[in-house]
Design a protein around this motif. Structure first.
Motif, PDB file in Angstrom:
ATOM      1  N   ALA A 204       0.844  -1.197   0.000  1.00  0.00           N
ATOM      2  CA  ALA A 204       0.000   0.000   0.000  1.00  0.00           C
ATOM      3  C   ALA A 204       0.877   1.243   0.000  1.00  0.00           C
ATOM      4  O   ALA A 204       0.599   2.208  -0.721  1.00  0.00           O
ATOM      5  CB  ALA A 204      -0.917   0.000   1.218  1.00  0.00           C
TER       6      ALA A 204
ATOM      7  N   THR B  83      -6.515   1.423  -6.516  1.00  0.00           N
ATOM      8  CA  THR B  83      -7.040   0.900  -5.255  1.00  0.00           C
ATOM      9  C   THR B  83      -6.892  -0.605  -5.294  1.00  0.00           C
ATOM     10  O   THR B  83      -6.708  -1.192  -6.354  1.00  0.00           O
ATOM     11  CB  THR B  83      -8.523   1.247  -5.065  1.00  0.00           C
ATOM     12  OG1 THR B  83      -9.295   0.523  -6.036  1.00  0.00           O
ATOM     13  CG2 THR B  83      -8.753   2.742  -5.231  1.00  0.00           C
ATOM     14  N   PHE B  84      -6.953  -1.221  -4.133  1.00  0.00           N
ATOM     15  CA  PHE B  84      -6.779  -2.663  -4.053  1.00  0.00           C
ATOM     16  C   PHE B  84      -8.125  -3.362  -3.874  1.00  0.00           C
ATOM     17  O   PHE B  84      -8.955  -2.936  -3.083  1.00  0.00           O
ATOM     18  CB  PHE B  84      -5.860  -3.025  -2.886  1.00  0.00           C
ATOM     19  CG  PHE B  84      -4.446  -2.573  -3.068  1.00  0.00           C
ATOM     20  CD1 PHE B  84      -3.553  -3.330  -3.814  1.00  0.00           C
ATOM     21  CD2 PHE B  84      -4.008  -1.374  -2.523  1.00  0.00           C
ATOM     22  CE1 PHE B  84      -2.249  -2.922  -3.999  1.00  0.00           C
ATOM     23  CE2 PHE B  84      -2.698  -0.955  -2.695  1.00  0.00           C
ATOM     24  CZ  PHE B  84      -1.819  -1.729  -3.449  1.00  0.00           C
ATOM     25  N   VAL B  87      -8.699  -4.807   0.325  1.00  0.00           N
ATOM     26  CA  VAL B  87      -8.290  -3.505   0.845  1.00  0.00           C
ATOM     27  C   VAL B  87      -7.026  -3.608   1.687  1.00  0.00           C
ATOM     28  O   VAL B  87      -6.795  -4.609   2.357  1.00  0.00           O
ATOM     29  CB  VAL B  87      -9.422  -2.866   1.685  1.00  0.00           C
ATOM     30  CG1 VAL B  87     -10.571  -2.481   0.785  1.00  0.00           C
ATOM     31  CG2 VAL B  87      -9.862  -3.793   2.794  1.00  0.00           C
ATOM     32  N   LYS B  88      -6.227  -2.561   1.615  1.00  0.00           N
ATOM     33  CA  LYS B  88      -4.965  -2.531   2.356  1.00  0.00           C
ATOM     34  C   LYS B  88      -4.865  -1.253   3.180  1.00  0.00           C
ATOM     35  O   LYS B  88      -4.051  -0.379   2.890  1.00  0.00           O
ATOM     36  CB  LYS B  88      -3.784  -2.590   1.388  1.00  0.00           C
ATOM     37  CG  LYS B  88      -3.656  -3.905   0.660  1.00  0.00           C
ATOM     38  CD  LYS B  88      -2.452  -3.884  -0.268  1.00  0.00           C
ATOM     39  CE  LYS B  88      -2.245  -5.202  -0.936  1.00  0.00           C
ATOM     40  NZ  LYS B  88      -1.891  -6.270   0.023  1.00  0.00           N
ATOM     41  N   PRO B  89      -5.686  -1.131   4.203  1.00  0.00           N
ATOM     42  CA  PRO B  89      -5.587   0.076   5.028  1.00  0.00           C
ATOM     43  C   PRO B  89      -4.333   0.024   5.894  1.00  0.00           C
ATOM     44  O   PRO B  89      -3.807  -1.061   6.147  1.00  0.00           O
ATOM     45  CB  PRO B  89      -6.837  -0.018   5.905  1.00  0.00           C
ATOM     46  CG  PRO B  89      -7.097  -1.480   6.033  1.00  0.00           C
ATOM     47  CD  PRO B  89      -6.673  -2.091   4.726  1.00  0.00           C
ATOM     48  N   ASN B  98      -4.005   8.046   7.020  1.00  0.00           N
ATOM     49  CA  ASN B  98      -3.953   7.230   5.809  1.00  0.00           C
ATOM     50  C   ASN B  98      -3.959   8.118   4.572  1.00  0.00           C
ATOM     51  O   ASN B  98      -3.138   7.964   3.671  1.00  0.00           O
ATOM     52  CB  ASN B  98      -5.168   6.295   5.754  1.00  0.00           C
ATOM     53  CG  ASN B  98      -4.888   4.924   6.349  1.00  0.00           C
ATOM     54  OD1 ASN B  98      -4.587   3.981   5.641  1.00  0.00           O
ATOM     55  ND2 ASN B  98      -4.968   4.828   7.677  1.00  0.00           N
ATOM     56  N   LYS B 143     -13.531   0.572   1.557  1.00  0.00           N
ATOM     57  CA  LYS B 143     -13.480   0.770   0.100  1.00  0.00           C
ATOM     58  C   LYS B 143     -13.423   2.255  -0.220  1.00  0.00           C
ATOM     59  O   LYS B 143     -12.737   2.683  -1.147  1.00  0.00           O
ATOM     60  CB  LYS B 143     -14.702   0.127  -0.569  1.00  0.00           C
ATOM     61  CG  LYS B 143     -14.705  -1.381  -0.482  1.00  0.00           C
ATOM     62  CD  LYS B 143     -14.094  -2.014  -1.723  1.00  0.00           C
ATOM     63  CE  LYS B 143     -13.950  -3.525  -1.550  1.00  0.00           C
ATOM     64  NZ  LYS B 143     -13.306  -4.193  -2.662  1.00  0.00           N
ATOM     65  N   GLU B 146      -9.958   3.501   0.433  1.00  0.00           N
ATOM     66  CA  GLU B 146      -9.075   3.150  -0.686  1.00  0.00           C
ATOM     67  C   GLU B 146      -9.140   4.229  -1.771  1.00  0.00           C
ATOM     68  O   GLU B 146      -8.120   4.690  -2.279  1.00  0.00           O
ATOM     69  CB  GLU B 146      -9.488   1.804  -1.310  1.00  0.00           C
ATOM     70  CG  GLU B 146      -9.075   0.579  -0.524  1.00  0.00           C
ATOM     71  CD  GLU B 146      -7.599   0.231  -0.700  1.00  0.00           C
ATOM     72  OE1 GLU B 146      -7.045   0.511  -1.778  1.00  0.00           O
ATOM     73  OE2 GLU B 146      -6.996  -0.297   0.249  1.00  0.00           O
ATOM     74  N   ARG B 149      -7.606   7.564  -0.585  1.00  0.00           N
ATOM     75  CA  ARG B 149      -6.149   7.513  -0.553  1.00  0.00           C
ATOM     76  C   ARG B 149      -5.570   7.631  -1.951  1.00  0.00           C
ATOM     77  O   ARG B 149      -4.581   8.323  -2.173  1.00  0.00           O
ATOM     78  CB  ARG B 149      -5.726   6.203   0.086  1.00  0.00           C
ATOM     79  CG  ARG B 149      -4.763   6.389   1.212  1.00  0.00           C
ATOM     80  CD  ARG B 149      -4.574   5.133   1.990  1.00  0.00           C
ATOM     81  NE  ARG B 149      -4.459   3.944   1.160  1.00  0.00           N
ATOM     82  CZ  ARG B 149      -4.299   2.734   1.665  1.00  0.00           C
ATOM     83  NH1 ARG B 149      -4.223   2.551   2.963  1.00  0.00           N
ATOM     84  NH2 ARG B 149      -4.211   1.695   0.873  1.00  0.00           N
ATOM     85  N   PRO B 163     -14.362  -1.396  -6.553  1.00  0.00           N
ATOM     86  CA  PRO B 163     -14.638  -0.476  -5.444  1.00  0.00           C
ATOM     87  C   PRO B 163     -16.009  -0.731  -4.806  1.00  0.00           C
ATOM     88  O   PRO B 163     -16.298  -0.165  -3.755  1.00  0.00           O
ATOM     89  CB  PRO B 163     -14.596   0.897  -6.116  1.00  0.00           C
ATOM     90  CG  PRO B 163     -14.911   0.637  -7.546  1.00  0.00           C
ATOM     91  CD  PRO B 163     -14.339  -0.712  -7.853  1.00  0.00           C
TER      92      PRO B 163
END
Ligand SMILES: Nc1ncnc2c1ncn2[C@@H]1O[C@H](COP(=O)(O)OP(=O)(O)OP(=O)(O)O)[C@@H](O)[C@H]1O
Ligand SMILES: [Mg+2]
Lengths: 333, 242, 286
Positions: A204, B83-84, B87-89, B98, B143, B146, B149, B163
């Motif tokens: 990330a 975006t992943f 999710v990769k918070p 973030n 989401k 994401e 970010r 998403p």
């Protein structure tokens, strides 16, 4: 915020005045060990706690710092550099020299070691420190092998001789304060936020535009430099180093323990960890001799299992919860 | 000249060819939908464009420059954000941090990053969450984080990987609205999505992948009638129920 | 030539013992993804058990395996159940086992003092002649036991339900759960077996080496080298890796210097870790 600042200023003043009142040599020695422990913890925490790269090899940097310092003070050609500024080899320059050597090594090491992550990184760094030990044992022309290096002259900073506990107290106090300030400054800047992002999720972080590898290397260099300072101080304080003293796994592990017990990934954690572990181990040393490390290990296990955020983290959580309860009560009344 | 051009993109994992000679282009200002059954290679395409993986073969050009082989952070600097799907918070940090860290790589200092973060947070409507820890969010909000970010890196091209996966009906509508709003603000979007109705609504054009190959490309109407596409989805659970 | 053969053979024999140490480590890693930093301490415990069995009860060190293996198995199970299994993630378990290592080593220090203890068996210096090559008798015995134990492990992992379950959870713990295997119980047993293997090697080494409380670290590092050589989690890899390390050390100490051999082993370790993380023979990437 301001209150916090005045607390910090107050503690610094107290620490500066302390040797005027403490004449007990053992107590001074304790303080010196605590401050040294704080540097241990801050150093490891920068890479392990804030950046999430768990190293088992920080003894390598400690050792290079220690040997760099010793070489600077004892070799004729190197110590001349020091003499330019002083009537004899300058210990401060010697420590800085050790630090620069370490930075050089970590710069080279960083380009490859970060191919590894997670537990593999731990193993890789462990191996690197062991390699350092073997080299120190065998490269006799530089390190004097297993016999180690003994400092014959009493080093002095300007007119101040580094003799007696009080002078070492002030030296390590300054080094410690600089270390904490240094880490604090890193963590409130861009770099600090990037390190946290790397710890939380490397992929990330990359996607967010963070050059993760470059920052990991930077963190490694900064962290190693701090360990080297600790190593340099150790050389001056003890006056003798040997490979097994400074490159031992034990040193790496102690750095980890101080951080984890105090509170990983916080600025105050290593401070708390150093105080708790140093005091405990000195107390238990008098009962169990070397086996005091049992207490060390047990404490670590208990902390990991029951307060993974460390003693400082745990207290902070409790404190915040209490404040919240009290604030709620205020509103109610 | 298209904004993004992908030529003969191929990715092999050991013996498995996940993406095979896929070519498509994205024009500035449009929303391109990327669809295909599970395992079609959509995410892998994104990974290669965003620099998370190197292509085995093929070229990627962005605004006239080759970008294949660059690292992910370099691609981010070029103006592409992604975006992943999973999710990769940054779990132990606040939602605000973030977003702020994402803004940092493009700002000169922290205070500028804060400003960008605040704008993006307002834009994406996650105001109320800003102080929360990212680890505490629901999947719907994750989401959105994401997307926020990704936006905070100030991209010109946005790659959105599912998403809307896992969102409820109302949240899907909000997401559609947000994507259209992002597009209107001048950003180009490529979106992977299984929810057909939503995808049809936001996309100007659609590219269809199946088993690593591109099988169709066209307007939403044309795609929904395309024989090859319908066959590819047969046997697979059809996701267009919503 | 004879010197070469001689050191080759003694290398293989030492390598067999290394393999046994590494087998324990690799099994634990395979099943739990835990790198057990306390592994060397189980070896140390095995050494002391053999030492005391011999000095107090005149039990031959090779026979004392029958005592040391079950005892350390139990110790391993208990430690896993009450300590290791409670850690929250990979990194924590790494540090946790490092703490455990400290506790075990220093408990030994407290109980048995830092003295170096040598277990002297009467046949300690006897040699067996194989043509021009002579092999020390204790070493030969320990090598034969190594082979027997390896075969036993092989049979256990391939032919018994429990062994198959262990292999299944090593390969894919999710799949194992689906197959109805109690992963927690398997992990506990595996940890016990790993500990027992370490202690067996300790017993095997007891007639040849001095026992002291912190000897574990030395062998922990060796076991890491072996496991990384052969591929983390691979049983066959541990065997081959053990032999490679044994032979390298033995040849190295004859043709180069002993000190530098250690460095070569470590550098090899590092290189493989960096460039072939799945081991010399592995195919899977991590
Ligand atoms: N890192 C990887 N290593 C090996 N195989 C991979 C990897 N990533 C993806 N694959 C394989 O490549 C193929 C394409 O995967 P991909 O994730 O791109 O599909 P997708 O179209 O995004 O599917 P979904 O709709 O399920 O997200 C799959 O067979 C997947 O198993
Ligand atoms: Mg996907």
């Amino acid at each position: 915020m301001n209150r916090q600042k005045s607390y910090i200023a107050l503690s610094i003043v107290v620490l500066l005045l302390l040797p005027l009142f403490i004449k007990n040599q053992f107590l001074l020695h304790m303080f010196i060990l605590i401050f040294l422990g704080v540097i241990y913890g801050q150093s490891w925490n920068l890479l392990g706690g804030f950046t999430g790269q768990i190293s088992f090899g920080h003894a390598l940097f400690f050792g290079i710092g220690a040997y760099g310092t010793a070489k600077f003070l004892t070799s004729d050609s190197l110590s001349k550099i020091g003499v330019i500024f002083n009537h004899q080899a300058d210990p401060i320059l010697a420590i800085i020299f050790g630090g620069l050597m370490t930075i050089l090594v970590t710069f080279l090491m960083g380009t490859i070691i970060f191919r590894l992550s997670g537990p593999y990184f731990g193993l890789g760094t462990l191996a690197m420190a062991e390699i350092g030990l073997v080299i120190a044992m065998n490269l006799k022309s530089v390190t004097n092998g297993g016999e180690g290096i003994l400092l014959l002259d009493t080093p002095s900073i300007g007119p101040f001789e580094l003799m007696g506990k009080t002078s070492f107290y002030y030296l390590i106090l300054v080094l410690m304060l600089l270390t904490v300030f240094f880490v604090y400054q890193i963590m409130r800047r861009k770099m600090g936020y990037f390190l946290l992002a790397i710890r939380e999720d490397n992929q990330a972080a990359e996607a967010m535009g963070v050059p993760t590898k470059r920052y990991k290397i930077l963190a490694l260099m900064a962290s190693a430099f701090l360990s080297a300072l600790a190593g340099g101080f150790y050389t001056l304080y003890v006056g003798f180093i040997s490979p097994h003293d400074v490159f031992s796994v034990h040193t790496s592990v102690e750095m980890i323990f101080i951080t984890i017990v105090g509170g990983v990934g916080t600025l105050m954690g290593p401070v708390v960890g150093a105080v708790v572990l140093t005091v405990l181990s000195e107390v238990f040393k008098s009962y169990f001799d070397n086996a005091y490390l049992i207490v060390y290990g047990l404490l670590l296990i208990l902390v990991i299992l029951y307060m993974p955020e460390g003693i400082y983290g745990y207290l902070k959580k409790k404190w915040n919860a209490r404040k919240k309860v009290m604030a709620d009560a205020d509103v109610a009344s | 000249m298209p904004m993004l051009q992908v030529k003969d993109l191929t990715k092999q994992f050991g013996g498995l060819t996940a993406v095979s000679k896929v070519s498509f282009s994205v024009n500035e200002g449009e929303v391109l939908g990327l669809i295909g059954p599970n395992g079609a290679g959509k995410t892998t395409c994104f990974n290669m464009i965003a620099g998370a993986m190197n292509p085995t073969k093929g070229q990627i050009e962005f605004e006239g420059q080759r970008i294949d082989g660059l690292q992910a952070h370099q691609i981010s600097q070029k103006g592409i954000a992604r975006t992943f799907q999973i999710v990769k918070p940054l779990r132990n940090l606040s939602v605000f941090d973030n977003v702020m860290i994402a803004a940092l790589s493009k700002s000169k200092d922290i205070s500028q990053a804060r400003e960008i973060a605040q704008e993006v947070i307002d834009f994406t409507g996650i105001h109320d969450l800003a102080k929360k820890g990212a680890g505490e969010l629901s999947i719907g909000n994750l989401k959105r984080l994401e997307v926020a970010r990704a936006l905070a890196t100030l991209p010109r091209l946005l790659l959105l990987d599912e998403p809307m996966g896992g969102l409820n009906g109302k949240e899907v509508d909000q997401a559609i609205e947000l994507i259209l709003k992002i597009n209107k603000s001048g950003k180009t979007v490529v979106i992977i999505e299984h929810i057909m109705k939503a995808l049809m609504q936001v996309s100007d054009r659609i590219v269809v992948l199946a088993q690593g190959e591109k099988i169709a490309e066209g307007t939403p109407e044309a795609i929904s009638k395309n024989e090859a596409v319908i066959t590819a989805y047969l046997g697979e659970e059809y996701h267009a129920q919503s | 030539m004879d010197l070469f053969l001689q050191s080759l053979i003694s290398g293989i024999m030492t390598g067999g013992v290394y393999a046994i140490i590494a087998l324990g480590l690799t099994l634990i890693f395979g099943v739990m993804r835990i790198i057990n930093m306390a592994h060397g301490e189980f070896l140390m415990i095995g050494m002391y058990i053999s030492y005391f069995s011999y000095t107090l009860f005149h039990i031959d060190p090779f026979i004392s395996i029958v005592i040391s293996a079950p005892l350390t198995f139990l110790l391993g199970v208990v430690i896993y159940r009450f300590v290791v299994s409670r850690s929250q993630n990979e990194e924590n378990s790494l540090i946790l086992t490092a703490g455990l290592s400290l506790v075990l080593a220093n408990t030994a220090l407290l109980l048995w003092s830092p003295d170096y203890r040598h277990l002297k068996v009467p046949y300690g210096t006897e040699v067996v002649k194989l043509g021009n090559i002579s092999v020390s008798l204790p070493m030969l015995i320990s090598f034969l036991i190594t082979i027997a134990i390896t075969l036993l492990l092989y049979w256990f992992l391939n032919k018994t339900d429990l062994g198959l379950a262990i292999r299944a959870s090593a390969q894919e713990s999710e799949a194992a759960t689906v197959m109805g295997i109690n992963v927690k119980k398997i992990a506990m047993i595996t940890f016990g077996i790993g500990a027992a293997f370490a202690s067996i090697s300790g017993s095997l080494l007891a007639p040849a080496l001095y026992a002291y409380p912190t000897i574990g670290t030395l062998f922990l590092v060796k076991a890491f080298v072996v496991v990384v050589l052969g591929g983390m989690g691979s049983v066959e890899g541990a065997l081959i890796g053990g032999i490679i390390l044994g032979v390298t050390e033995s040849l190295g100490s004859v043709y180069i210097s002993t000190g530098m051999t250690d460095a070569f082993g470590l550098i090899l370790f590092l290189l493989i870790l960096l460039f072939r993380p799945s081991g010399l023979f592995g195919t899977a990437t991590r």
